[in-house]
Design a protein around this motif. Structure first.
Motif, PDB file in Angstrom:
ATOM      1  N   LYS A 135       0.844  -1.198   0.000  1.00  0.00           N
ATOM      2  CA  LYS A 135       0.000   0.000   0.000  1.00  0.00           C
ATOM      3  C   LYS A 135       0.879   1.248   0.000  1.00  0.00           C
ATOM      4  CE  LYS A 135      -3.976  -1.988   2.400  1.00  0.00           C
ATOM      5  NZ  LYS A 135      -4.839  -1.870   3.606  1.00  0.00           N
ATOM      6  N   SER A 137       1.062   5.525  -0.065  1.00  0.00           N
ATOM      7  CA  SER A 137       0.380   6.807   0.140  1.00  0.00           C
ATOM      8  C   SER A 137       1.362   7.953  -0.088  1.00  0.00           C
ATOM      9  CB  SER A 137      -0.260   6.882   1.526  1.00  0.00           C
ATOM     10  OG  SER A 137       0.710   6.825   2.537  1.00  0.00           O
ATOM     11  N   ASN A 152      -1.102   9.368  10.277  1.00  0.00           N
ATOM     12  CA  ASN A 152      -2.348   9.027   9.593  1.00  0.00           C
ATOM     13  C   ASN A 152      -2.099   8.011   8.481  1.00  0.00           C
ATOM     14  OD1 ASN A 152      -3.904  10.695  11.199  1.00  0.00           O
ATOM     15  ND2 ASN A 152      -3.747  12.455   9.824  1.00  0.00           N
ATOM     16  N   LYS A 155      -1.849   4.647  10.043  1.00  0.00           N
ATOM     17  CA  LYS A 155      -3.166   4.115  10.437  1.00  0.00           C
ATOM     18  C   LYS A 155      -3.891   3.485   9.252  1.00  0.00           C
ATOM     19  CE  LYS A 155      -3.922   7.252  14.323  1.00  0.00           C
ATOM     20  NZ  LYS A 155      -4.578   8.510  14.767  1.00  0.00           N
ATOM     21  N   ARG A 156      -3.528   3.919   8.053  1.00  0.00           N
ATOM     22  CA  ARG A 156      -4.115   3.332   6.839  1.00  0.00           C
ATOM     23  C   ARG A 156      -3.276   2.161   6.319  1.00  0.00           C
ATOM     24  NH1 ARG A 156      -4.650   7.976   2.652  1.00  0.00           N
ATOM     25  NH2 ARG A 156      -6.403   6.835   1.764  1.00  0.00           N
ATOM     26  N   THR A 158      -0.083   1.966   5.541  1.00  0.00           N
ATOM     27  CA  THR A 158       0.830   2.306   4.451  1.00  0.00           C
ATOM     28  C   THR A 158       2.127   1.511   4.570  1.00  0.00           C
ATOM     29  OG1 THR A 158      -0.060   4.532   4.177  1.00  0.00           O
ATOM     30  CG2 THR A 158       2.209   4.189   3.471  1.00  0.00           C
TER      31      THR A 158
END
Length: 245
Positions: A135, A137, A152, A155-156, A158
């Motif tokens: 992933k 970002s 943040n 938290k996703r 990444t």
């Protein structure tokens, strides 16, 4: 997986010249089997504030057509920066151009002092992409000054954090310190792309770099050349190649 950071020398306000430079470096990345290439902050126009409105792009801008063609025909994701007009608002943004002919927009979330006179900030345009189950970002410049941004991203979930920046030579030590810290703390690989030539009448610091998810600096470019930092991952082992041109 092969990722590329493009270190460029923008021509102030000359979109045509800057796009030609993008094409050249994208072709070089393609020759080296890269699956993604990331350019610095506002790479298509060079960093601008006062003239950003007249240099602005829209999401469906026809000037992106050849970048889209390169992405589709060569199975490469292109991250290129520009002032982006969305409805009546202007953002410091970047286009995430994918091989399926889609274009997503990321907008800078934390503005640098003085930027809010010309730009809006927004958390609404924050795409993620995936390459080989990793992933990815994005961040633009002053985003990396705020620890909330990488937090943040973490938290996703990444795996790879890509920062497109315009930092001066004086700012580079802080950028390195922070990005190394984020990589280690959040267990994210970090790829950073910076200009190596003057923009907005100021020198830029170059030194585009990559840290692995243990916070180890794996590779960095110098402060003056343009070219590519290529990073290849095989079995969680990152190796690098630098092509100056």
């Amino acid at each position: 997986m092969i990722l590329a950071a493009a270190q460029t020398k923008p021509t102030r306000g000359n979109i045509e010249a800057n796009l030609s430079d993008h094409y050249r470096l994208i072709e070089l990345a393609i020759q080296n089997r890269a699956q993604l290439i990331a350019f610095p902050e506002l790479s298509i126009t060079g960093y601008e504030r006062e003239h950003a409105q007249k240099l602005a792009f829209k999401k469906d801008d026809s000037r992106l057509d050849y970048l889209k063609k390169l992405a589709v025909e060569n199975n490469i994701i292109i991250i290129a920066g520009a002032p982006i007009q969305i409805e009546s608002e202007l953002f410091i943004g970047e286009f995430v151009i994918s091989p399926d002919n889609s274009v997503a927009v990321y907008t800078k979330q934390f503005l640098h002092e003085g930027e809010d006179e010309f730009f809006q900030s927004s958390f609404n345009y924050n795409p993620m992409i995936t390459i080989e189950n990793q992933k990815i970002s994005f961040a633009i410049c002053a985003d990396i000054d705020n620890p909330l941004h990488p937090e943040n991203a973490s938290k996703r979930e990444t795996d790879i954090y890509i920062a497109s920046i315009f930092f001066s030579p004086n700012g580079i030590p802080n950028a390195y310190r922070d990005l190394q810290n984020y990589a280690e703390k959040h267990k994210m690989n970090v790829l950073m792309a910076n200009f190596s030539g003057e923009s907005w009448g100021y020198p830029s610091g170059g030194k585009s770099a990559f840290w692995n998810n243990k916070g180890e600096l794996i590779a960095q470019m110098n402060d003056s050349d343009s070219g590519l930092l290529l990073m290849e991952n095989q079995n969680d082992n990152w190796t690098s190649q630098i092509i100056n041109n």
